[in-house]
Design a protein around this motif. Structure first.
Motif, short mmCIF file in Angstrom:
data_model
loop_
_atom_site.label_atom_id
_atom_site.label_comp_id
_atom_site.label_asym_id
_atom_site.label_seq_id
_atom_site.Cartn_x
_atom_site.Cartn_y
_atom_site.Cartn_z
N LEU A 1 -12.16 -5.50 25.63
CA LEU A 1 -11.97 -4.81 24.35
C LEU A 1 -12.04 -3.30 24.56
O LEU A 1 -11.22 -2.54 24.04
CB LEU A 1 -13.03 -5.24 23.35
CG LEU A 1 -12.67 -6.43 22.46
CD1 LEU A 1 -13.89 -6.95 21.76
CD2 LEU A 1 -11.62 -6.02 21.44
N SER A 2 -13.02 -2.85 25.33
CA SER A 2 -13.15 -1.42 25.61
C SER A 2 -11.93 -0.91 26.34
O SER A 2 -11.38 0.14 26.02
CB SER A 2 -14.38 -1.16 26.48
OG SER A 2 -15.53 -1.41 25.77
N LEU B 1 -8.36 -10.15 20.72
CA LEU B 1 -9.68 -10.13 21.34
C LEU B 1 -10.82 -10.18 20.32
O LEU B 1 -11.79 -10.91 20.52
CB LEU B 1 -9.82 -8.91 22.25
CG LEU B 1 -8.94 -8.96 23.50
CD1 LEU B 1 -9.00 -7.65 24.27
CD2 LEU B 1 -9.36 -10.11 24.40
N PRO B 2 -10.73 -9.42 19.19
CA PRO B 2 -11.80 -9.55 18.20
C PRO B 2 -11.93 -10.97 17.66
O PRO B 2 -13.04 -11.44 17.41
CB PRO B 2 -11.39 -8.57 17.10
CG PRO B 2 -10.50 -7.61 17.75
CD PRO B 2 -9.78 -8.36 18.83
N ALA B 3 -10.78 -11.65 17.49
CA ALA B 3 -10.83 -13.03 16.99
C ALA B 3 -11.56 -13.92 17.99
O ALA B 3 -12.45 -14.70 17.61
CB ALA B 3 -9.41 -13.55 16.74
N ILE B 4 -11.21 -13.79 19.27
CA ILE B 4 -11.88 -14.61 20.29
C ILE B 4 -13.37 -14.26 20.35
O ILE B 4 -14.23 -15.14 20.41
CB ILE B 4 -11.22 -14.39 21.67
CG1 ILE B 4 -9.76 -14.85 21.63
CG2 ILE B 4 -11.97 -15.13 22.75
CD1 ILE B 4 -9.00 -14.53 22.89
N ALA B 5 -13.66 -12.96 20.30
CA ALA B 5 -15.06 -12.53 20.36
C ALA B 5 -15.85 -13.11 19.19
O ALA B 5 -16.97 -13.61 19.37
CB ALA B 5 -15.14 -11.00 20.36
N THR B 6 -15.27 -13.05 17.98
CA THR B 6 -15.96 -13.57 16.80
C THR B 6 -16.28 -15.05 16.96
O THR B 6 -17.41 -15.50 16.71
CB THR B 6 -15.10 -13.37 15.54
OG1 THR B 6 -14.73 -12.00 15.46
CG2 THR B 6 -15.86 -13.76 14.30
N PHE C 1 -1.47 -3.48 24.02
CA PHE C 1 -2.91 -3.22 24.04
C PHE C 1 -3.45 -3.14 22.62
O PHE C 1 -4.56 -3.57 22.34
CB PHE C 1 -3.19 -1.91 24.80
CG PHE C 1 -3.32 -2.12 26.28
CD1 PHE C 1 -2.34 -2.81 26.98
CD2 PHE C 1 -4.41 -1.65 26.98
CE1 PHE C 1 -2.45 -3.02 28.34
CE2 PHE C 1 -4.53 -1.88 28.34
CZ PHE C 1 -3.55 -2.55 29.02
N TYR C 2 -2.63 -2.58 21.72
CA TYR C 2 -3.04 -2.48 20.32
C TYR C 2 -3.25 -3.87 19.72
O TYR C 2 -4.29 -4.14 19.11
CB TYR C 2 -1.97 -1.72 19.54
CG TYR C 2 -2.24 -1.58 18.07
CD1 TYR C 2 -3.25 -0.74 17.61
CD2 TYR C 2 -1.47 -2.26 17.13
CE1 TYR C 2 -3.50 -0.60 16.26
CE2 TYR C 2 -1.71 -2.13 15.79
CZ TYR C 2 -2.73 -1.30 15.36
OH TYR C 2 -2.97 -1.17 14.02
#
Lengths: 422, 162
Positions: free
Chosen positions: A160-161, A220-225, A212-213
């Motif tokens: 993500l970073s 990535l935020p969806a997977i992280a959540t 990347f956007y």
């Protein structure tokens, strides 16, 4: 209840309190039954156990690092969504939008600062959280898989970073991603394809920025959540936070159902299937307190501390923004973000071993840790003597990583030659 | 756990049970197969068929634009035109290590990112670069201009005589 007829006027008069009670089933709790009911019936509280072991609440044990990672993630989601209102993922506009954020958007600088510093903070805090879990032996049975999820979450945090790093489209961003994706290209067999899929082109450009956007704000935020939710859920299913084993000879009072044989032909209620610690009347787990308000206050404290640090840092320091991208002139030296500088330092010795081989081996070893170290001793204590070997190995790993980052950050100058910072 | 009491009670005939088994297998294979197929199609989808970047083949002026001894980097194209007597060549300025742009130095090329160094012919003389800089095919277009094709690599030392 008798169906007593009430006037509409009376209904209207009672509306506020009826509305309130329809939302919150329980009044603020004043006794233990109500405390249990509150944890049970509130959506946001029901991920908590009704009672929590006192060890879980010792600040020195967890240092609140896991919670802080989560709160930083929340801050990142909120500030990130706000930034999305002004950002355009286009090579023509992205950099100008950064300048707009600084110049003409209300709170633009402040939000960007928050997003940037929370991102840096999250990488660090997630790493420290992993160190805490290791040094207290908390990854051991039955928490092996939650450790694996944690390692995956660390990787997602880094990714993500990394994807966010390109979005300002300044010199720092462009060259860090050029170098970073070239490292991916060194992976055996599929490296070139991965690089091409990431960039959508032969080199970093409009396609890469768009990709990347999308990765950064959606995938990535969806997977992280999802993984964070499973990570939390498993904490409880694996029996709460790790804690020291009980003194020998004393039976684990809280575990009671396991002794009963389950008959496969019968139908059981939930209680019959739950095999973990159970709270039963007159059979209360020792050394525990009610989650309301004890755990809640601890969590609130972690939230306030995290938020306060991010707010103060964002007020004091501005997120850097370098020159706009010039594809002809890499800055000298071209440096990745600090958490990748250890990687970049290793890459300066050998692209394959430094960028793919050794880090890949590190990650594999991290994931396998709970399956390689099966000895049950030393869980729930910082730096237990029983875990001297494991802790020494891990500490070496941590120190080597930090040393490489320090060298890459402070001791490398133009042409990546060795310089002294003083 | 008694989720399906009828099967547990054993009231099904063997015939019905085996049909149910077969249907179960088929559904499983179908669902799993669709999952794999859609995952694969997603990769096909995100792999672009056409790219939008700079073209790989381009013209770079007449040979007379580059007098004897020239070493000039065409920066947007990421190549360096070298002229030695009547011989012309195009050497890549993309570092073979991690894709930074190498700069011209007194001894050849030097990379600012990780300190790779190359001699005048692009041979590695130091740093982490794993292989020498690529040489690209140079030819004369019908109008007398140089044409460089970055899709075709040639052996180092292959010059175009003009």
């Amino acid at each position: 209840m008798s169906a007593k007829k009430q006037s509409v006027l009376a209904n209207v008069r009672e509306l506020p309190s009826n509305l309130w009670h329809s939302i919150f089933r329980n009044p603020l709790p004043h006794n233990d039954v109500e405390r249990s009911a509150t944890s049970f019936t509130n959506f946001f509280l029901h991920i908590h156990p009704v009672k929590v072991n006192k060890n879980t609440l010792r600040p020195i044990y967890t240092m609140g690092l896991g919670l802080m990672s989560f709160f930083l993630f929340v801050i990142l989601v909120v500030s990130g969504i706000l930034l999305m209102f002004y950002y355009v993922p286009s090579t023509e506009q992205a950099y100008d939008r950064m300048l707009d954020l600084r110049g003409s958007v209300a709170f633009g600088t402040f939000l960007r600062n928050m997003h940037r510093w929370a991102a840096h903070g999250m990488v660090a805090v997630v790493f420290f959280h992993m160190c805490r879990v290791f040094f207290t032996g908390a990854y051991k049975r039955p928490r092996e898989f939650n450790w694996v999820l944690g390692v995956v979450l660390l990787l997602i945090t880094l990714f993500l970073s990394f994807t966010g790093y390109l979005l300002p489209w300044d010199q720092l961003a462009f060259w860090a991603i050029t170098v970073g994706t070239a490292i991916a290209g060194y992976a055996p067999l599929i490296g070139k394809q991965i690089r091409f899929l990431l960039l959508g082109d032969a080199s970093v450009g409009q396609e890469a920025l768009l990709r990347f956007y999308v990765l950064h704000v959606a995938l990535l935020p969806a997977i992280a959540t999802l993984l964070i939710a499973i990570h939390f859920w498993r904490i409880r299913k694996d029996g709460g936070l790790s804690r020291p084993a009980r003194a020998e000879g004393k039976p684990e009072l809280s575990i009671s159902v396991q002794a009963v044989e389950l008959d496969p032909k019968r139908t059981y209620g939930l209680q019959g299937l739950v095999r973990g610690p159970l709270v039963k009347v007159g059979n209360v787990p020792e050394n525990s307190v009610y989650s309301w308000p004890n755990l809640l206050i601890a969590e609130l404290f972690a939230l306030v501390v995290t938020l306060a640090i991010i707010l103060i840092v964002s007020l004091l320091f501005n997120a850097p923004l370098e020159e706009p991208v010039n594809v002809m002139h890499p800055p000298n030296p071209a440096k990745a973000p600090w958490y990748f500088l250890g990687l970049q330092e290793m890459v300066s010795y050998s692209a394959f071993w430094g960028g793919v081989g050794v880090p890949g081996l590190f990650v594999l070893l991290l994931i396998l840790t709970p399956y390689l170290d099966r000895s049950p001793g030393g869980v729930g204590l910082w730096f237990s003597r029983k875990r001297l070997l494991a802790n020494t190995v891990f500490l070496t790993f941590v120190i080597v990583n930090i040393a490489f980052i320090v060298i890459g950050t402070f001791f490398r100058g133009p042409n990546w030659s060795f310089v002294t910072p003083w | 756990m008694g989720l399906n009491p009828r099967r547990d009670a054993g009231t099904d005939s063997d015939d019905r049970a085996s049909r149910r088994r077969l249907l179960g297998w088929l559904s499983g294979v179908g669902l799993f197969g669709s999952g794999i197929l859609s995952a694969f199609s997603n990769f096909v989808f995100i792999k672009p068929r056409a790219t939008y970047g700079a073209p790989q083949r381009f013209t770079a002026g007449k040979p007379s634009d580059y007098p004897d001894g020239t070493r000039v980097a065409l920066e947007p194209r990421r190549v360096c035109i070298v002229r030695d007597g009547n011989k012309l060549a195009a050497i890549s300025t993309t570092c073979t290590h991690l894709g930074c742009i190498v700069g011209l130095s007194e001894t050849g090329f030097a990379c600012p990112c990780h300190g790779s160094r190359y001699d005048q012919d692009g041979t590695v003389t130091g740093g982490p670069a794993p292989k020498p800089l690529a040489w690209y095919k140079v030819s004369l277009a019908p109008n007398g201009e140089l044409e460089i094709d970055k899709d075709v690599e040639v052996n180092p030392g292959t010059y175009l005589n003009v």
